[in-house]
Design a protein around this motif. Structure first.
Motif, PDB file in Angstrom:
ATOM      1  N   SER A  64       4.633   0.982  -3.880  1.00 23.70           N
ATOM      2  CA  SER A  64       5.471   0.485  -2.879  1.00 23.70           C
ATOM      3  C   SER A  64       4.967  -0.241  -2.283  1.00 23.70           C
ATOM      4  N   ALA A  65       3.479   0.189  -1.594  1.00 19.65           N
ATOM      5  CA  ALA A  65       3.137  -0.360  -0.302  1.00 19.65           C
ATOM      6  C   ALA A  65       3.096  -1.727  -0.377  1.00 19.65           C
ATOM      7  N   LEU A  66       1.778  -1.837  -1.097  1.00 22.55           N
ATOM      8  CA  LEU A  66       1.591  -2.955  -1.313  1.00 22.55           C
ATOM      9  C   LEU A  66       2.550  -4.257  -1.669  1.00 22.55           C
ATOM     10  N   THR A  67       3.599  -3.754  -2.262  1.00 21.55           N
ATOM     11  CA  THR A  67       4.938  -4.910  -2.946  1.00 21.55           C
ATOM     12  C   THR A  67       5.443  -5.013  -1.254  1.00 21.55           C
ATOM     13  N   ALA A  68       5.672  -3.709  -0.576  1.00 21.47           N
ATOM     14  CA  ALA A  68       6.564  -4.331   1.087  1.00 21.47           C
ATOM     15  C   ALA A  68       5.356  -5.205   1.595  1.00 21.47           C
ATOM     16  N   ALA A  69       4.465  -5.123   2.006  1.00 20.52           N
ATOM     17  CA  ALA A  69       3.135  -5.940   2.827  1.00 20.52           C
ATOM     18  C   ALA A  69       3.717  -7.335   1.183  1.00 20.52           C
ATOM     19  N   ARG A  70       3.506  -7.569   1.117  1.00 24.06           N
ATOM     20  CA  ARG A  70       3.908  -8.656   0.356  1.00 24.06           C
ATOM     21  C   ARG A  70       5.296  -9.120   0.473  1.00 24.06           C
ATOM     22  N   GLU A  71       6.245  -8.710   1.137  1.00 24.42           N
ATOM     23  CA  GLU A  71       7.254  -9.003   1.055  1.00 24.42           C
ATOM     24  C   GLU A  71       7.824  -9.339   2.648  1.00 24.42           C
ATOM     25  N   ARG A  72       7.412  -8.616   3.692  1.00 15.52           N
ATOM     26  CA  ARG A  72       7.129  -8.862   4.681  1.00 15.52           C
ATOM     27  C   ARG A  72       6.070  -9.842   5.319  1.00 15.52           C
ATOM     28  N   GLY A  73       4.842  -9.234   4.557  1.00 13.64           N
ATOM     29  CA  GLY A  73       3.972 -10.937   4.286  1.00 13.64           C
ATOM     30  C   GLY A  73       2.470 -10.748   5.368  1.00 13.64           C
ATOM     31  N   PHE A  74       2.550  -9.614   5.544  1.00 14.11           N
ATOM     32  CA  PHE A  74       1.451  -8.328   6.505  1.00 14.11           C
ATOM     33  C   PHE A  74       1.135  -7.371   6.699  1.00 14.11           C
ATOM     34  N   LEU A  75       0.542  -6.433   6.407  1.00 11.98           N
ATOM     35  CA  LEU A  75       0.494  -5.320   6.265  1.00 11.98           C
ATOM     36  C   LEU A  75       0.879  -4.565   8.094  1.00 11.98           C
ATOM     37  N   VAL A  81     -24.923   0.671  15.633  1.00 15.45           N
ATOM     38  CA  VAL A  81     -23.099  -0.557  15.195  1.00 15.45           C
ATOM     39  C   VAL A  81     -22.550   0.546  14.378  1.00 15.45           C
ATOM     40  N   ILE A  82     -20.854   0.353  15.694  1.00 13.95           N
ATOM     41  CA  ILE A  82     -20.019   1.306  15.247  1.00 13.95           C
ATOM     42  C   ILE A  82     -19.631   0.195  14.445  1.00 13.95           C
ATOM     43  N   ALA A  83     -18.903   0.369  12.769  1.00  8.47           N
ATOM     44  CA  ALA A  83     -18.219  -0.901  12.322  1.00  8.47           C
ATOM     45  C   ALA A  83     -16.598   0.377  12.107  1.00  8.47           C
ATOM     46  N   PRO A  84     -15.682  -0.286  13.067  1.00  2.76           N
ATOM     47  CA  PRO A  84     -14.492   0.012  12.573  1.00  2.76           C
ATOM     48  C   PRO A  84     -13.801   0.983  11.608  1.00  2.76           C
ATOM     49  N   ALA A  85     -12.365   2.017  11.748  1.00  3.04           N
ATOM     50  CA  ALA A  85     -11.905   2.228  10.353  1.00  3.04           C
ATOM     51  C   ALA A  85     -11.395   0.548  10.829  1.00  3.04           C
ATOM     52  N   SER A  86      -9.787   0.800   9.440  1.00  2.00           N
ATOM     53  CA  SER A  86      -9.423   0.018   8.429  1.00  2.00           C
ATOM     54  C   SER A  86      -7.235  -0.428  10.079  1.00  2.00           C
ATOM     55  N   GLY A  87      -7.778  -1.357  10.631  1.00  2.00           N
ATOM     56  CA  GLY A  87      -6.777  -1.537  11.521  1.00  2.00           C
ATOM     57  C   GLY A  87      -7.464  -0.927  13.002  1.00  2.00           C
ATOM     58  N   VAL A  88      -8.199  -0.066  13.485  1.00  2.00           N
ATOM     59  CA  VAL A  88      -8.669   0.740  14.347  1.00  2.00           C
ATOM     60  C   VAL A  88      -9.554  -0.642  15.130  1.00  2.00           C
ATOM     61  N   PRO A  89      -9.288  -0.694  16.863  1.00  2.00           N
ATOM     62  CA  PRO A  89      -9.811  -1.577  17.270  1.00  2.00           C
ATOM     63  C   PRO A  89     -10.929  -1.274  17.878  1.00  2.00           C
ATOM     64  N   ALA A  90     -12.078  -2.075  18.426  1.00  2.00           N
ATOM     65  CA  ALA A  90     -12.905  -1.088  19.068  1.00  2.00           C
ATOM     66  C   ALA A  90     -13.567  -0.799  20.172  1.00  2.00           C
ATOM     67  N   GLY A  91     -11.999  -0.530  20.605  1.00  2.00           N
ATOM     68  CA  GLY A  91     -11.790   0.561  22.134  1.00  2.00           C
ATOM     69  C   GLY A  91     -11.640   1.393  21.826  1.00  2.00           C
ATOM     70  N   ALA A 124       2.729   2.544   7.062  1.00  2.00           N
ATOM     71  CA  ALA A 124       1.806   3.018   6.219  1.00  2.00           C
ATOM     72  C   ALA A 124       1.081   3.752   7.585  1.00  2.00           C
ATOM     73  N   ASN A 125       1.519   4.177   8.263  1.00  2.00           N
ATOM     74  CA  ASN A 125       0.074   4.874   9.322  1.00  2.00           C
ATOM     75  C   ASN A 125      -1.167   4.584   9.290  1.00  2.00           C
ATOM     76  N   VAL A 126      -1.258   3.430   9.303  1.00  2.00           N
ATOM     77  CA  VAL A 126      -2.747   3.328  10.047  1.00  2.00           C
ATOM     78  C   VAL A 126      -3.202   2.772  10.689  1.00  2.00           C
ATOM     79  N   GLY A 127      -2.953   3.075  11.822  1.00  2.00           N
ATOM     80  CA  GLY A 127      -3.393   1.646  12.791  1.00  2.00           C
ATOM     81  C   GLY A 127      -2.174   0.568  13.026  1.00  2.00           C
ATOM     82  N   GLU A 128      -3.495  -0.455  13.995  1.00  2.00           N
ATOM     83  CA  GLU A 128      -3.218  -1.884  13.399  1.00  2.00           C
ATOM     84  C   GLU A 128      -2.436  -2.499  12.791  1.00  2.00           C
ATOM     85  N   ASP A 129      -1.262  -3.384  12.958  1.00  2.00           N
ATOM     86  CA  ASP A 129      -0.421  -4.047  12.414  1.00  2.00           C
ATOM     87  C   ASP A 129      -1.999  -5.103  11.121  1.00  2.00           C
TER      88      ASP A 129
END
Length: 338
Positions: free
Chosen positions: A188-199, A40-50, A204-209
């Motif tokens: 700062s990154a967390l504050t920006a996410a709260r202001e946007r309402g999403f990550l 079973v492969i469990a992905p990294a955060s924001g990385v799709p199965a594909g 953040a250079n971490v993959g998908e929203d």
């Protein structure tokens, strides 16, 4: 086009225990190859199965039935009616689901995957392959789930608390930070996410929203002593996880700068037997592995990372003289001095 004789993924819609929409998952089986075990492969955060399809195909071709899933609100795991080709449509859905987080929602996705595989392949050996947080979150699951696996491979998994990720091994190019500068950056990154309402994955250079709840767990966890284990309310940050585990990280990882975050993860799981490997790809003739690159098809060459992973997934052992640093730990707790 699918190559002749290659395993074609079977689409599986997992029903989660909390009654949310099904998460999208894929099962790879090479029917003309004897089954060794089930991975079973469990992905990294924001990385799709594909992203893992090439690796899953590689494993299936070598006799490992391989199951990979996308966490909810990643990849194709969105509610019905969301236009997956439209970022605006996906962002609207993300903003409407701030409660979707890592330590509860994504853990439930893991449970659903395990229940499916356990039922579908009853009696077969099960192996977990967790990439980054796909390994870390696995340790939070009740032992009734994680104990179904004879062993686990964690690639790029670590304790994300900033206090453990300030040191740099020789040759690692990550910039040095003080705990104050790291705290400011993450806050700062967390504050920006709260202001946007999403990550925002791009910001953040971490993959998908991803959802705001994921940001609260991921980045909020970085600001406390024991990351998601502390946020999950585990006593002294310790999980009951007891599965034998090999952890592999690389000297060119842009997220992890030393072995300290790996050892700190192990310290949160005192009942498990761990082996750790810190590898410098260039010194052994491997191409750059980083935090994500290691799962790209270019690493399927003979003697490379994929063969190294497959050796462990098949046999529970790995070759010597590959890692710069190797260590064994557990099941007793190692006192970690900060």
């Amino acid at each position: 086009m699918q190559d002749a004789g290659q395993p074609f993924p079977e689409l599986v819609a997992l029903k989660t225990e909390d009654g949310s929409f099904p998460t999208r998952s894929y099962l790879f089986i090479k029917k003309d190859v004897a089954l060794k075990n089930v991975v079973v492969i469990a992905p990294a955060s924001g990385v799709p199965a594909g992203f893992y399809f090439d690796f899953a195909t590689y494993l299936a071709n070598h006799g490992h039935a391989t199951f990979v899933f996308s966490f909810r609100y990643v990849g194709e795991s969105y509610p019905p009616g969301v236009n997956l080709r439209s970022r605006e449509s996906r962002i609207e859905a993300l903003k409407a689901a701030p409660q979707v987080d890592m330590i509860h929602s994504w853990a439930n996705d893991m449970k659903a995957a395990i229940d499916f595989i356990f039922t579908r392949f009853r009696g077969e050996e099960l192996i977990w392959c967790g990439h980054s947080n796909g390994g870390s979150i696995f340790t939070l699951l009740p032992v009734v789930y994680s104990s179904r696996f004879s062993r686990a491979l964690f690639v790029g998994s670590f304790n994300g608390s900033i206090r453990y990720n300030l040191a740099r091994e020789e040759g690692n190019q990550n910039p040095l930070e003080t705990i104050e500068s790291a705290r400011s950056r993450v806050s700062s990154a967390l504050t920006a996410a709260r202001e946007r309402g999403f990550l925002s994955g791009a910001a953040a250079n971490v993959g998908e929203d991803m959802t705001l709840g994921v940001a609260e767990d991921w980045w909020g966890g970085m600001l406390v002593k024991d990351y998601i284990w502390e946020l999950a309310g585990l006593p002294d940050g310790m999980a009951g996880y007891s599965t034998d585990t090999l952890m592999v990280c690389y000297n060119d990882d842009w997220v992890i700068g030393s072995t300290e975050p790996m050892r700190a993860l192990m310290n949160c799981c005192p009942f498990a037997k761990f082996e750790g490997r810190w590898i410098e790809p260039k010194s052994i003739g491997w191409e750059s592995c980083g935090h994500v690159e290691t799962f790209r098809k270019k690493h399927s060459y003979i003697g490379g990372p994929w063969e190294y992973y497959r050796e462990y997934l098949a046999k529970g052992t790995v070759r010597d003289k590959v890692a710069m640093v190797e260590w064994h730990q557990g099941p007793e707790r190692e006192k970690f001095k900060l």
